[in-house]
Every structure is written in C-alpha cells, then in structure tokens.
Write an enzyme that holds these catalytic residues in place. Structure first.
Site, short mmCIF file in Angstrom:
data_model
loop_
_atom_site.label_atom_id
_atom_site.label_comp_id
_atom_site.label_asym_id
_atom_site.label_seq_id
_atom_site.Cartn_x
_atom_site.Cartn_y
_atom_site.Cartn_z
N GLY A 186 0.79 -1.23 0.00
CA GLY A 186 0.00 0.00 0.00
C GLY A 186 0.81 1.27 0.00
N ASP A 195 6.84 -8.58 4.50
CA ASP A 195 6.89 -9.17 3.15
C ASP A 195 5.66 -10.04 2.95
OD1 ASP A 195 7.41 -10.61 0.85
OD2 ASP A 195 9.53 -10.90 1.29
N LYS A 210 -4.00 -4.12 -4.75
CA LYS A 210 -4.31 -3.15 -5.81
C LYS A 210 -3.09 -3.00 -6.72
CE LYS A 210 -4.81 1.25 -4.76
NZ LYS A 210 -3.73 1.92 -5.54
N HIS A 266 0.07 -8.31 -11.02
CA HIS A 266 0.59 -8.34 -12.40
C HIS A 266 2.11 -8.23 -12.46
CE1 HIS A 266 -0.33 -3.85 -12.06
NE2 HIS A 266 0.98 -3.87 -12.26
#
Length: 368
Positions: free
Chosen positions: A213, A255, A269, A273
């Site tokens: 975040g 982690d 968020k 990918h």
C-alpha cells in the site's frame, strides 16, 4: 512445399496502399510516445493549465522560453499530439490562429495540482525512459536466448537488475527515483473513482489490509470514505520507514510472501501483475490465511487488469500494451479471466466475482 514458400498472394492496389500506411503507423508509433515524453518534459500540459486552459503557439513559446527558431517545430509536435488525442485545438475567432487546450488525457499530466487525479507525469517518463526503450529494442535477442527459469525479463537480462529492485539505484539512481514516482502515480490514479463506482465492496467491512500500500494514499482515502474501517498498510521496511505516521492508518513493515496482517479483507491493488503465476499463488495463499471464512465477510479485493475484448478495441489494445510492458520490464503478466480463475483455484479459493467499472481495470472479489 518450397515452391509454395516462394510465392505470396498479391494484394490489390487499395490493400497495398493501406498496408503501406499501416506499416508507417506501426513502425513510427514510437515517435508518438517520444512526442508525449517531450511534451511532459517541456511541461506543456502544466503550462496550458497555468495559462488559463487555452494557449496559442506564441503563448507556449513565450511561457516555455523556447528559441523563436523552434516555433515551426513546436507546431509540428503539437499537431501530432492533437491527432493522437493528447491535446485539442480550436480556431481563434479573431486571429484565425490555433488555440490549444487540454483533453482528459493531458489533464492527468498537469503537475502541481492537488486533486483526486494524481499526475501521471512520472509514469510517462518512466515507461519511455532509455532503460525501458533499450530493453524493448533487445526483444529479438532475448527471445533467442535459452535462459533457465525463472526467466528474467529483457530489462533484467540487459541491465543486470529488475525494475523496483534494491539493485536498481546502483544501476541508475535517477531512473529508479522516476520509476518509483511513476509506480506511485499509476497506483494512486482513480482512487476516488474506485470509491464512487465500486464502493459497495467496502460496505460492511470492519478491517482491511492494503498489501503493498505504499505511503497509505489509498488506505487514507478509504478511511475518509468509511471511517469505521480499520486499515493496515503492509509494505517493505524501506517504504514504511518513509510513510507518514499520522494515526489514520496502521503501518506494518513486512513481506507479503511470508505473512499478511489479519483482517476481514485483504486488498491487492495493482500488485499481482508484477509477479509470475507461481509467486501469485504464494501471495494469495498468505492472504487467505489472513482472512476469516466467507460467511464471516472474509475476502480478497484485487484491483487489476482482466484482459478481454469486451470493452472495445481501444481498451483491449491498452490492456495488451500493458502486458507487453510487464513482459519487457518484469517477470509478471496481465491476465485474462481464465488465468485469474486458475490462480484462485490453485490457491484454495472457492469463488470470485468481477466488477467491470474501472475502464481497462476491474475489481475482483475472491472468496475463501
């Protein structure tokens, strides 16, 4: 068979001429990207904004302090950027000259404005930087190499370090700073849109952990909209050390491959990918351990691209280009719904729901 390989179907004259134009476009698209980079470096979007939202070529020349001899060249640059939708142009009713104004695309490139749309200036500068361009230019050589898995990206193979790695500053400190600014801008764009269009996914939650975040921009926006949600931000120690300790959200250095703070929901968020399928399963497994069962409100909230043509050719092309960016610069990948489903099932989740309200991105709720 050899004789057949020596012949080819002859296109019609119309097809040949169209093919020639298409060849020019595809071969020269990089000039459009470099033109956009130039506009950002010159601060043209910000300058037009500061000039009241409309500027003539002479206005831009003066405001940018460019040599007068460059005016015809600036006109040619602006003409390309207008054609590609970066800027719009109107005719001045008095002088008959051209007046340039911002479009939604160039508005998100304006620097120094405090609003819900985080400037994407550094995203442009990062993805068009020489290091990324050089990696893309080396694609053919990279394909020919018989590399042991896990296969490094062309970027890592060429430069000796991945993007966003501890070694990246040693390679080029300035590029590392720009890349991290670009990542933060990319991640934070559209937070308000998420809350407006997909706010229902947060209703009823009592606690949430935002994995990777960063400085807590998303978490603070979430708490502002839903003050009853207790938000925790998980990120690497080097990130948490710089985060604002304002008491709005709780920061945890760690982690996500090893442990995720317990909460009713975990948010990923624009995270997965960047990682291979194997690493994503490991991450999702840790997230699953952190949440309660589905009937107690437990879920994973993923905000990411779901590749597919349903949104039309422009959005589809944008998604595929983002996948090419992942291929060139990381070991990650942009995924289709089938790809996502396989990850969820392998990590032990039972069901999921996709909310398609964020343009090229989606919200995926994943249930244990």
């Amino acid at each position: 068979m050899a004789a057949q390989a020596d012949t080819i179907e002859v296109p019609t004259d119309a097809e040949l001429l169209q093919a020639q134009a298409d060849l020019w476009r595809h071969s020269l698209y990089y000039l459009s990207s470099m033109g956009l980079r130039c506009a950002v470096q010159l601060q043209i979007p910000t300058t037009i904004h500061r000039l009241g939202g409309v500027a003539s070529l002479a206005d831009l020349m003066a405001a940018l302090s460019l040599p007068s001899v460059k005016m015809p060249f600036l006109h040619r640059l602006m003409r390309v950027l207008v054609t590609s939708g970066v800027f719009a142009v109107d005719k001045d009713s008095e002088s008959g000259g051209e007046l340039y104004r911002l479009t939604p695309l160039s508005r998100i490139l304006v620097d120094g404005v405090t609003d819900e749309h985080h400037s994407q200036k550094y995203f442009v500068l990062a993805v068009t930087a020489p290091h990324c361009a050089e990696a893309a230019l080396g694609l053919a050589d990279w394909f020919k190499k018989d590399l042991e898995p896990p296969v490094p990206s062309p970027f890592e193979d060429m430069h000796g370090a991945p993007v966003f790695d501890e070694r990246t500053p040693l390679m080029d400190e300035e590029f590392d700073a720009v890349a991290n600014e670009g990542l933060a801008a990319h991640d934070n764009l559209g937070i308000a849109t998420i809350l407006r269009e997909c706010g229902d996914i947060f209703k009823g939650l009592e606690s949430l952990t935002d994995c990777c975040g960063g400085d807590g921009t998303t978490a603070r926006a979430l708490v502002k909209a839903y003050p009853h949600i207790k938000c925790t931000v998980l990120d690497l120690p080097k990130v948490i050390d710089k985060a604002p300790k304002d008491g709005v959200v709780n920061y945890v250095a760690g982690d996500l491959f090893h442990t995720v703070p317990s909460s009713q929901a975990v948010m990923l968020k624009l995270v997965l990918h960047f990682w291979s399928d194997e690493d994503c399963v490991k991450i999702l497994t840790q997230c699953k351990k952190a949440i309660p069962p589905h009937d107690e409100g437990g879920k994973i909230i993923i905000i990411d691209i779901v590749i597919g043509p349903s949104l039309g050719p422009i959005m589809f092309e944008a998604q595929l280009l983002m996948d090419m960016l992942m291929m060139v610069t990381t070991r990650g990948v942009q995924r289709s719904e089938n790809d996502w489903r396989k990850l969820f099932m392998e990590a032990g989740f039972k069901d999921y729901k996709i909310v398609r309200k964020l343009g090229a991105r989606c919200v995926i709720e994943v249930y244990p």
